[in-house]
Motif scaffolding. Structure first.
Motif, PDB file in Angstrom:
ATOM      1  N   GLU A   1      -2.124 -15.253  -3.504  1.00 58.24           N
ATOM      2  CA  GLU A   1      -2.680 -14.623  -4.704  1.00 58.24           C
ATOM      3  C   GLU A   1      -4.187 -14.518  -4.545  1.00 58.24           C
ATOM      4  OE1 GLU A   1      -1.763 -15.154  -9.349  1.00 58.24           O
ATOM      5  OE2 GLU A   1      -2.564 -16.954  -8.384  1.00 58.24           O
ATOM      6  N   PHE A   2      -4.722 -13.295  -4.629  1.00 61.24           N
ATOM      7  CA  PHE A   2      -6.158 -13.050  -4.507  1.00 61.24           C
ATOM      8  C   PHE A   2      -6.744 -12.993  -5.916  1.00 61.24           C
ATOM      9  CE2 PHE A   2      -5.462 -10.387  -0.395  1.00 61.24           C
ATOM     10  CZ  PHE A   2      -5.033 -11.515   0.263  1.00 61.24           C
ATOM     11  N   ILE A   3      -7.733 -13.868  -6.172  1.00 56.34           N
ATOM     12  CA  ILE A   3      -8.257 -14.053  -7.525  1.00 56.34           C
ATOM     13  C   ILE A   3      -9.779 -13.948  -7.539  1.00 56.34           C
ATOM     14  CG2 ILE A   3      -8.450 -15.705  -9.439  1.00 56.34           C
ATOM     15  CD1 ILE A   3      -5.906 -17.038  -8.332  1.00 56.34           C
ATOM     16  N   THR A   4     -10.318 -13.365  -8.597  1.00 52.56           N
ATOM     17  CA  THR A   4     -11.752 -13.425  -8.863  1.00 52.56           C
ATOM     18  C   THR A   4     -11.936 -14.042 -10.247  1.00 52.56           C
ATOM     19  OG1 THR A   4     -11.884 -11.240  -9.905  1.00 52.56           O
ATOM     20  CG2 THR A   4     -12.240 -11.338  -7.517  1.00 52.56           C
ATOM     21  N   GLN A   5     -13.101 -14.640 -10.455  1.00 51.33           N
ATOM     22  CA  GLN A   5     -13.452 -15.200 -11.757  1.00 51.33           C
ATOM     23  C   GLN A   5     -14.816 -14.661 -12.166  1.00 51.33           C
ATOM     24  OE1 GLN A   5     -12.148 -17.087 -14.115  1.00 51.33           O
ATOM     25  NE2 GLN A   5     -10.201 -17.432 -13.113  1.00 51.33           N
ATOM     26  N   ARG A   6     -14.911 -14.258 -13.390  1.00 54.36           N
ATOM     27  CA  ARG A   6     -16.164 -13.733 -13.933  1.00 54.36           C
ATOM     28  C   ARG A   6     -17.284 -14.754 -13.723  1.00 54.36           C
ATOM     29  NH1 ARG A   6     -18.803 -13.357 -19.226  1.00 54.36           N
ATOM     30  NH2 ARG A   6     -19.853 -11.332 -19.253  1.00 54.36           N
ATOM     31  N   GLY A   7     -18.422 -14.275 -13.207  1.00 49.59           N
ATOM     32  CA  GLY A   7     -19.581 -15.130 -13.021  1.00 49.59           C
ATOM     33  C   GLY A   7     -19.547 -15.960 -11.755  1.00 49.59           C
ATOM     34  N   ASP A   8     -18.502 -15.809 -10.947  1.00 48.63           N
ATOM     35  CA  ASP A   8     -18.367 -16.584  -9.720  1.00 48.63           C
ATOM     36  C   ASP A   8     -18.732 -15.712  -8.528  1.00 48.63           C
ATOM     37  OD1 ASP A   8     -17.803 -18.590  -7.946  1.00 48.63           O
ATOM     38  OD2 ASP A   8     -15.656 -18.615  -8.311  1.00 48.63           O
ATOM     39  N   ARG A   9     -19.183 -16.348  -7.469  1.00 47.52           N
ATOM     40  CA  ARG A   9     -19.582 -15.647  -6.253  1.00 47.52           C
ATOM     41  C   ARG A   9     -18.489 -15.651  -5.194  1.00 47.52           C
ATOM     42  NH1 ARG A   9     -24.518 -19.065  -7.236  1.00 47.52           N
ATOM     43  NH2 ARG A   9     -25.831 -17.682  -8.439  1.00 47.52           N
ATOM     44  N   GLY A  10     -17.321 -16.133  -5.544  1.00 46.27           N
ATOM     45  CA  GLY A  10     -16.265 -16.244  -4.557  1.00 46.27           C
ATOM     46  C   GLY A  10     -15.049 -15.413  -4.876  1.00 46.27           C
ATOM     47  N   PHE A  11     -14.309 -15.163  -3.839  1.00 50.88           N
ATOM     48  CA  PHE A  11     -13.005 -14.529  -3.920  1.00 50.88           C
ATOM     49  C   PHE A  11     -12.032 -15.586  -3.415  1.00 50.88           C
ATOM     50  CE2 PHE A  11      -9.548 -12.157  -2.051  1.00 50.88           C
ATOM     51  CZ  PHE A  11      -9.311 -11.182  -3.005  1.00 50.88           C
ATOM     52  N   TYR A  12     -11.015 -15.912  -4.192  1.00 48.05           N
ATOM     53  CA  TYR A  12     -10.132 -17.025  -3.883  1.00 48.05           C
ATOM     54  C   TYR A  12      -8.750 -16.539  -3.475  1.00 48.05           C
ATOM     55  CZ  TYR A  12     -13.707 -19.761  -6.170  1.00 48.05           C
ATOM     56  OH  TYR A  12     -14.905 -20.330  -6.503  1.00 48.05           O
ATOM     57  N   VAL A  13      -8.178 -17.234  -2.516  1.00 45.88           N
ATOM     58  CA  VAL A  13      -6.796 -16.997  -2.123  1.00 45.88           C
ATOM     59  C   VAL A  13      -6.054 -18.302  -2.347  1.00 45.88           C
ATOM     60  CG1 VAL A  13      -5.217 -16.302  -0.292  1.00 45.88           C
ATOM     61  CG2 VAL A  13      -7.542 -15.350  -0.340  1.00 45.88           C
ATOM     62  N   ASN A  14      -5.102 -18.279  -3.266  1.00 45.81           N
ATOM     63  CA  ASN A  14      -4.255 -19.435  -3.529  1.00 45.81           C
ATOM     64  C   ASN A  14      -2.875 -19.162  -2.970  1.00 45.81           C
ATOM     65  OD1 ASN A  14      -6.134 -21.053  -4.984  1.00 45.81           O
ATOM     66  ND2 ASN A  14      -5.913 -19.641  -6.691  1.00 45.81           N
ATOM     67  N   PHE A  15      -2.255 -20.185  -2.409  1.00 47.43           N
ATOM     68  CA  PHE A  15      -0.970 -20.028  -1.731  1.00 47.43           C
ATOM     69  C   PHE A  15       0.140 -20.677  -2.535  1.00 47.43           C
ATOM     70  CE2 PHE A  15      -4.260 -19.836   1.446  1.00 47.43           C
ATOM     71  CZ  PHE A  15      -3.910 -18.693   2.141  1.00 47.43           C
TER      72      PHE A  15
END
Length: 192
Positions: free
Chosen positions: A124-138
């Motif tokens: 799952e590719f996720i972004t969060q408002r105000g964050d500088r990262g792009f996350y991949v959760n498995f």
């Protein structure tokens, strides 16, 4: 088409999914998306580190590898009270703060340590408002087995299937993973 995912390629892959963001000064401190935690008790384990993350009374314990890519971090994360439910995450630093929180994509993903079990699941590719990262959760059926394999292995390989035979690969060095994961797990259990 098959490609190796390198730092610049990772940014190109993600650019099609989300806008880019500023690089984070302490990317391993973002354990709960878009939240900066205080980092303490950092210990090196080969190419891995184990750290304690805190914000007020909240604590998390992380084993992480940020050696393989200049803009990506692999982590195994533990939270007191649910230490038996760790989660695996990849964080890619982007060039701009994200303007919205959203699930950018959900794709099939495979993970494999050396020549051990192929763990198939969802990424799952996720972004969060105000964050500088792009996350991949498995999301994997046998995450405990994968983590056990990581403790003893040399290389973790990831494959993301974006459809139409468009595969992206990443690989992470596991030198020190066993000690870092063991310490993060012990610290979690001791906390509670």
């Amino acid at each position: 088409m098959t490609r190796s995912l390198r730092p610049r390629a990772a940014r190109r892959l993600l650019a099609g999914l989300v806008p880019t963001a500023l690089l984070a000064a302490f990317p391993f401190a973002n354990v709960a998306l878009a939240t900066n935690y205080n980092v303490s008790d950092v210990e090196a384990h080969g190419h891995w580190h184990s750290v304690v993350l805190s914000l007020g009374e909240e604590r998390h314990f992380r084993a992480l590898e940020q050696h393989s890519y200049s803009d990506s971090i692999l982590s195994v994360n533990y939270t007191p009270g649910v230490c038996d439910l760790p989660w695996l995450e990849v964080r890619v630093e982007l060039e701009e703060l994200q303007s919205e929180s959203r699930v950018a994509n959900l794709v099939p993903g495979d993970l494999r340590v050396d020549y051990a079990t192929i763990h198939s699941g969802a990424a799952e590719f996720i972004t969060q408002r105000g964050d500088r990262g792009f996350y991949v959760n498995f999301y994997l059926d046998e995450l405990d087995l994968l983590i056990d394999e990581m403790r003893e292995g040399e290389t973790l390989r990831l494959r993301f299937d974006r459809g139409d035979e468009n595969y992206w690969f990443m690989s992470f060095d596991l030198a020190g993973a066993g000690d870092a994961i063991a310490r993060a797990e012990r610290l979690c259990e001791a906390a509670g």
